[in-house]
Design a protein around this motif. Structure first.
Motif, PDB file in Angstrom:
ATOM      1  N   LEU A  29       0.865  -1.177   0.000  1.00  0.00           N
ATOM      2  CA  LEU A  29       0.000   0.000   0.000  1.00  0.00           C
ATOM      3  C   LEU A  29       0.899   1.222   0.000  1.00  0.00           C
ATOM      4  O   LEU A  29       2.111   1.108   0.138  1.00  0.00           O
ATOM      5  N   GLN A  30       0.283   2.372  -0.094  1.00  0.00           N
ATOM      6  CA  GLN A  30       1.032   3.613   0.074  1.00  0.00           C
ATOM      7  C   GLN A  30       0.324   4.456   1.121  1.00  0.00           C
ATOM      8  O   GLN A  30      -0.908   4.532   1.152  1.00  0.00           O
ATOM      9  N   LEU A  31       1.120   5.081   1.973  1.00  0.00           N
ATOM     10  CA  LEU A  31       0.589   5.978   2.998  1.00  0.00           C
ATOM     11  C   LEU A  31       1.072   7.376   2.667  1.00  0.00           C
ATOM     12  O   LEU A  31       2.277   7.606   2.470  1.00  0.00           O
ATOM     13  N   CYS A  32       0.127   8.300   2.606  1.00  0.00           N
ATOM     14  CA  CYS A  32       0.460   9.679   2.257  1.00  0.00           C
ATOM     15  C   CYS A  32       1.017  10.420   3.472  1.00  0.00           C
ATOM     16  O   CYS A  32       0.409  10.402   4.543  1.00  0.00           O
ATOM     17  N   GLY A  33       2.159  11.059   3.284  1.00  0.00           N
ATOM     18  CA  GLY A  33       2.748  11.846   4.356  1.00  0.00           C
ATOM     19  C   GLY A  33       2.014  13.164   4.572  1.00  0.00           C
ATOM     20  O   GLY A  33       2.140  13.785   5.620  1.00  0.00           O
ATOM     21  N   GLY A  34       1.246  13.586   3.581  1.00  0.00           N
ATOM     22  CA  GLY A  34       0.506  14.838   3.708  1.00  0.00           C
ATOM     23  C   GLY A  34      -0.806  14.665   4.446  1.00  0.00           C
ATOM     24  O   GLY A  34      -1.030  15.257   5.504  1.00  0.00           O
ATOM     25  N   LYS A  36      -2.146  11.547   5.374  1.00  0.00           N
ATOM     26  CA  LYS A  36      -2.137  10.323   6.197  1.00  0.00           C
ATOM     27  C   LYS A  36      -3.172   9.282   5.756  1.00  0.00           C
ATOM     28  O   LYS A  36      -3.620   8.476   6.557  1.00  0.00           O
ATOM     29  N   GLN A  37      -3.576   9.323   4.497  1.00  0.00           N
ATOM     30  CA  GLN A  37      -4.512   8.319   4.002  1.00  0.00           C
ATOM     31  C   GLN A  37      -3.752   7.246   3.223  1.00  0.00           C
ATOM     32  O   GLN A  37      -2.739   7.527   2.575  1.00  0.00           O
ATOM     33  N   TYR A  38      -4.263   6.020   3.290  1.00  0.00           N
ATOM     34  CA  TYR A  38      -3.706   4.927   2.497  1.00  0.00           C
ATOM     35  C   TYR A  38      -4.317   4.947   1.111  1.00  0.00           C
ATOM     36  O   TYR A  38      -5.475   5.310   0.934  1.00  0.00           O
ATOM     37  N   GLN A  39      -3.546   4.518   0.136  1.00  0.00           N
ATOM     38  CA  GLN A  39      -4.109   4.282  -1.189  1.00  0.00           C
ATOM     39  C   GLN A  39      -3.637   2.920  -1.685  1.00  0.00           C
ATOM     40  O   GLN A  39      -2.553   2.447  -1.353  1.00  0.00           O
ATOM     41  N   CYS A  52      -0.276  11.165  -4.124  1.00  0.00           N
ATOM     42  CA  CYS A  52      -1.473  10.804  -3.362  1.00  0.00           C
ATOM     43  C   CYS A  52      -2.719  11.162  -4.170  1.00  0.00           C
ATOM     44  O   CYS A  52      -2.829  12.276  -4.686  1.00  0.00           O
ATOM     45  N   CYS A  53      -3.652  10.222  -4.259  1.00  0.00           N
ATOM     46  CA  CYS A  53      -4.856  10.475  -5.048  1.00  0.00           C
ATOM     47  C   CYS A  53      -5.856  11.351  -4.293  1.00  0.00           C
ATOM     48  O   CYS A  53      -6.854  11.772  -4.864  1.00  0.00           O
ATOM     49  N   PHE A  54      -5.586  11.635  -3.012  1.00  0.00           N
ATOM     50  CA  PHE A  54      -6.511  12.460  -2.227  1.00  0.00           C
ATOM     51  C   PHE A  54      -6.073  13.921  -2.200  1.00  0.00           C
ATOM     52  O   PHE A  54      -6.891  14.813  -2.357  1.00  0.00           O
ATOM     53  N   CYS A  55      -4.771  14.155  -1.963  1.00  0.00           N
ATOM     54  CA  CYS A  55      -4.303  15.543  -1.816  1.00  0.00           C
ATOM     55  C   CYS A  55      -3.194  15.896  -2.807  1.00  0.00           C
ATOM     56  O   CYS A  55      -2.671  17.003  -2.766  1.00  0.00           O
ATOM     57  N   VAL A  66       4.480  10.009  -0.772  1.00  0.00           N
ATOM     58  CA  VAL A  66       3.811   8.738  -0.532  1.00  0.00           C
ATOM     59  C   VAL A  66       4.857   7.697  -0.141  1.00  0.00           C
ATOM     60  O   VAL A  66       5.905   7.586  -0.781  1.00  0.00           O
ATOM     61  N   GLU A  67       4.555   6.977   0.928  1.00  0.00           N
ATOM     62  CA  GLU A  67       5.497   6.006   1.489  1.00  0.00           C
ATOM     63  C   GLU A  67       4.959   4.592   1.288  1.00  0.00           C
ATOM     64  O   GLU A  67       3.768   4.334   1.490  1.00  0.00           O
TER      65      GLU A  67
END
Ligand code: ZN
Length: 149
Positions: free
Chosen positions: A29-34, A36-39, A46-49, A54-55
């Motif tokens: 998975l990927q966790l957004c550092g901005g 904090k949502q998973y994708q 990040c598909c949200f912000c 992305v980590e």
């Protein structure tokens, strides 16, 4: 192993880490550092912000069936031979949902809330496709607690 007849994913440089992990039997998975949502769908932002921070995170590989359907007809090559099969939206333990198949389970046994665990189907020498199957550990824990009552 049955021969894989379905279309194969196209692996590009940006998605290679995801498929390399899958080859090792791990769901990435990927966790957004901005935000904090998973994708789930592997990408460079990040598909949200739209953050580029992305980590990569290995998923625990467990989840529950959020919703599903049993496919009885599909004429597409590779799928026609597979019916009936279960297409499902699984909510991972991390809280993110993934569109997948439920395997190693009679379609009649699948239900919303079924606890599942990731498994991998070998599609080629280089590609293993993540799918989900009933989580036997969760089942046995549930069964043992029922027996105790
Ligand atoms: Zn984000």
């Amino acid at each position: 192993m049955a021969e894989w007849k379905r279309p194969l994913p196209t692996i590009v440089k940006q998605t290679e880490p995801y498929w390399a992990a899958a080859r090792e039997g791990k769901l990435l998975l990927q966790l957004c550092g901005g935000c904090k949502q998973y994708q789930v769908h592997y990408r460079s932002f990040c598909c949200f912000c739209w953050s580029g921070e992305v980590e990569d995170i290995f998923a625990r590989g467990t989840g529950t069936v959020f919703t599903y359907t049993v496919v009885h007809r599909n004429r597409a090559p590779g799928f026609a031979e597979a019916v009936p099969y279960v297409a499902a939206l699984v909510e991972l333990s991390e809280g993110v949902k993934v569109l997948t198949n439920i395997v190693n389970c009679e379609p009649e046994r699948v239900h919303i809330g079924l606890r599942v665990r990731v498994s991998f189907m070998t599609a080629s020498d280089e590609i293993r496709i993540p799918v989900f199957e009933p989580d036997q550990d969760a089942d046995s824990n549930h069964s043992s607690s029922e027996e105790e009552t």
